[in-house]
Design a protein around this motif. Structure first.
Motif, PDB file in Angstrom:
ATOM      1  N   LEU A  19       0.789  -1.216  -0.059  1.00  0.00           N
ATOM      2  CA  LEU A  19      -0.127  -0.178  -0.118  1.00  0.00           C
ATOM      3  C   LEU A  19       0.836   1.217  -0.107  1.00  0.00           C
ATOM      4  O   LEU A  19       0.877   2.105  -0.682  1.00  0.00           O
ATOM      5  N   ILE A  20       1.692   1.196   0.848  1.00  0.00           N
ATOM      6  CA  ILE A  20       2.421   2.518   1.140  1.00  0.00           C
ATOM      7  C   ILE A  20       3.691   2.779  -0.003  1.00  0.00           C
ATOM      8  O   ILE A  20       4.210   3.889  -0.025  1.00  0.00           O
ATOM      9  N   SER A  21       4.242   1.617  -0.728  1.00  0.00           N
ATOM     10  CA  SER A  21       5.289   1.667  -1.620  1.00  0.00           C
ATOM     11  C   SER A  21       4.829   1.921  -2.881  1.00  0.00           C
ATOM     12  O   SER A  21       5.822   2.181  -3.829  1.00  0.00           O
ATOM     13  N   ASP A  22       3.602   1.859  -2.910  1.00  0.00           N
ATOM     14  CA  ASP A  22       3.011   2.245  -4.648  1.00  0.00           C
ATOM     15  C   ASP A  22       3.576   3.587  -4.982  1.00  0.00           C
ATOM     16  O   ASP A  22       3.077   4.549  -4.151  1.00  0.00           O
ATOM     17  N   ILE A  29       0.525  10.880  -0.744  1.00  0.00           N
ATOM     18  CA  ILE A  29       0.884  11.361   0.561  1.00  0.00           C
ATOM     19  C   ILE A  29       1.960  12.499   0.559  1.00  0.00           C
ATOM     20  O   ILE A  29       1.536  13.337   1.372  1.00  0.00           O
ATOM     21  N   THR A  30       2.857  12.478  -0.070  1.00  0.00           N
ATOM     22  CA  THR A  30       3.580  13.654  -0.154  1.00  0.00           C
ATOM     23  C   THR A  30       2.908  14.892  -0.486  1.00  0.00           C
ATOM     24  O   THR A  30       3.010  16.166   0.406  1.00  0.00           O
ATOM     25  N   ALA A  31       2.059  14.992  -1.447  1.00  0.00           N
ATOM     26  CA  ALA A  31       1.433  16.228  -1.952  1.00  0.00           C
ATOM     27  C   ALA A  31       0.418  16.650  -0.429  1.00  0.00           C
ATOM     28  O   ALA A  31       0.190  17.726  -0.180  1.00  0.00           O
ATOM     29  N   ASP A  92       7.258  11.518   7.106  1.00  0.00           N
ATOM     30  CA  ASP A  92       8.701  11.678   7.282  1.00  0.00           C
ATOM     31  C   ASP A  92       9.389  10.389   6.366  1.00  0.00           C
ATOM     32  O   ASP A  92      10.101  10.815   5.352  1.00  0.00           O
ATOM     33  N   PRO A  93       9.038   9.244   6.364  1.00  0.00           N
ATOM     34  CA  PRO A  93       9.653   8.209   5.824  1.00  0.00           C
ATOM     35  C   PRO A  93       9.319   8.203   4.257  1.00  0.00           C
ATOM     36  O   PRO A  93      10.217   8.035   3.266  1.00  0.00           O
ATOM     37  N   ARG A  99      12.789  12.150  -1.749  1.00  0.00           N
ATOM     38  CA  ARG A  99      14.045  12.962  -1.770  1.00  0.00           C
ATOM     39  C   ARG A  99      15.187  12.022  -2.444  1.00  0.00           C
ATOM     40  O   ARG A  99      15.939  12.388  -3.181  1.00  0.00           O
ATOM     41  N   TRP A 100      15.104  10.608  -1.874  1.00  0.00           N
ATOM     42  CA  TRP A 100      16.196   9.844  -2.098  1.00  0.00           C
ATOM     43  C   TRP A 100      16.035   9.609  -3.708  1.00  0.00           C
ATOM     44  O   TRP A 100      17.215   9.578  -4.468  1.00  0.00           O
ATOM     45  N   ALA A 101      14.845   9.308  -4.115  1.00  0.00           N
ATOM     46  CA  ALA A 101      14.690   9.199  -5.501  1.00  0.00           C
ATOM     47  C   ALA A 101      15.047  10.307  -6.267  1.00  0.00           C
ATOM     48  O   ALA A 101      15.753  10.046  -7.471  1.00  0.00           O
ATOM     49  N   GLU A 102      14.668  11.470  -6.034  1.00  0.00           N
ATOM     50  CA  GLU A 102      15.091  12.482  -6.774  1.00  0.00           C
ATOM     51  C   GLU A 102      16.568  12.863  -6.695  1.00  0.00           C
ATOM     52  O   GLU A 102      17.257  13.212  -7.760  1.00  0.00           O
ATOM     53  N   GLU A 103      17.240  12.578  -5.647  1.00  0.00           N
ATOM     54  CA  GLU A 103      18.707  12.880  -5.856  1.00  0.00           C
ATOM     55  C   GLU A 103      19.447  11.748  -6.215  1.00  0.00           C
ATOM     56  O   GLU A 103      20.752  11.919  -6.623  1.00  0.00           O
TER      57      GLU A 103
END
Length: 114
Positions: A19-22, A29-31, A92-93, A99-103
């Motif tokens: 559910l949360i890794s989709d 969730i970020t939005a 937060d997670p 952020r990790w994906a973007e970086e």
């Protein structure tokens, strides 16, 4: 409290991870971490998501207690979505993963065979 082990085939925590890794769940969730938003605002903010996928994602997150759906008494009527306390605990997670994906996307792309 039950101890879950994601390495076990029948562990319910695997459903939670799914559910949360989709991708769309992470983005929604970020939005919503920036504050409550109406459906149209989310649709405009999240590039590439279809109406159907946004609706399905919001429903799935609401059905699992991460997002709250609220009918607005406005003209025209509207719907607002916001993170619940449980959803905020995931912020937060999820933001760290985003952020990790973007970086690291450049490095991942460079690592792929041509």
């Amino acid at each position: 409290m039950v101890a879950y082990d994601v390495f076990l085939a029948d562990c319910p925590a695997r459903t939670t991870l799914a559910l949360i890794s989709d991708t769309w769940s992470v983005v929604v969730i970020t939005a919503l971490g920036r504050g409550p938003a109406r459906y149209g605002e989310l649709r405009a903010k999240i590039g590439g998501i279809s109406n159907k996928m946004l609706t399905q994602t919001l429903r799935r997150l609401a059905d699992n207690g991460l997002v709250e759906r609220r009918e607005l008494r406005t003209a025209p009527p509207g719907t607002e979505y916001r993170l619940t306390a449980l959803g905020r605990s995931l912020l937060d997670p999820v933001c760290a993963l985003s952020r990790w994906a973007e970086e690291n996307t450049d490095a991942l792309l460079a690592a792929r065979p041509a």
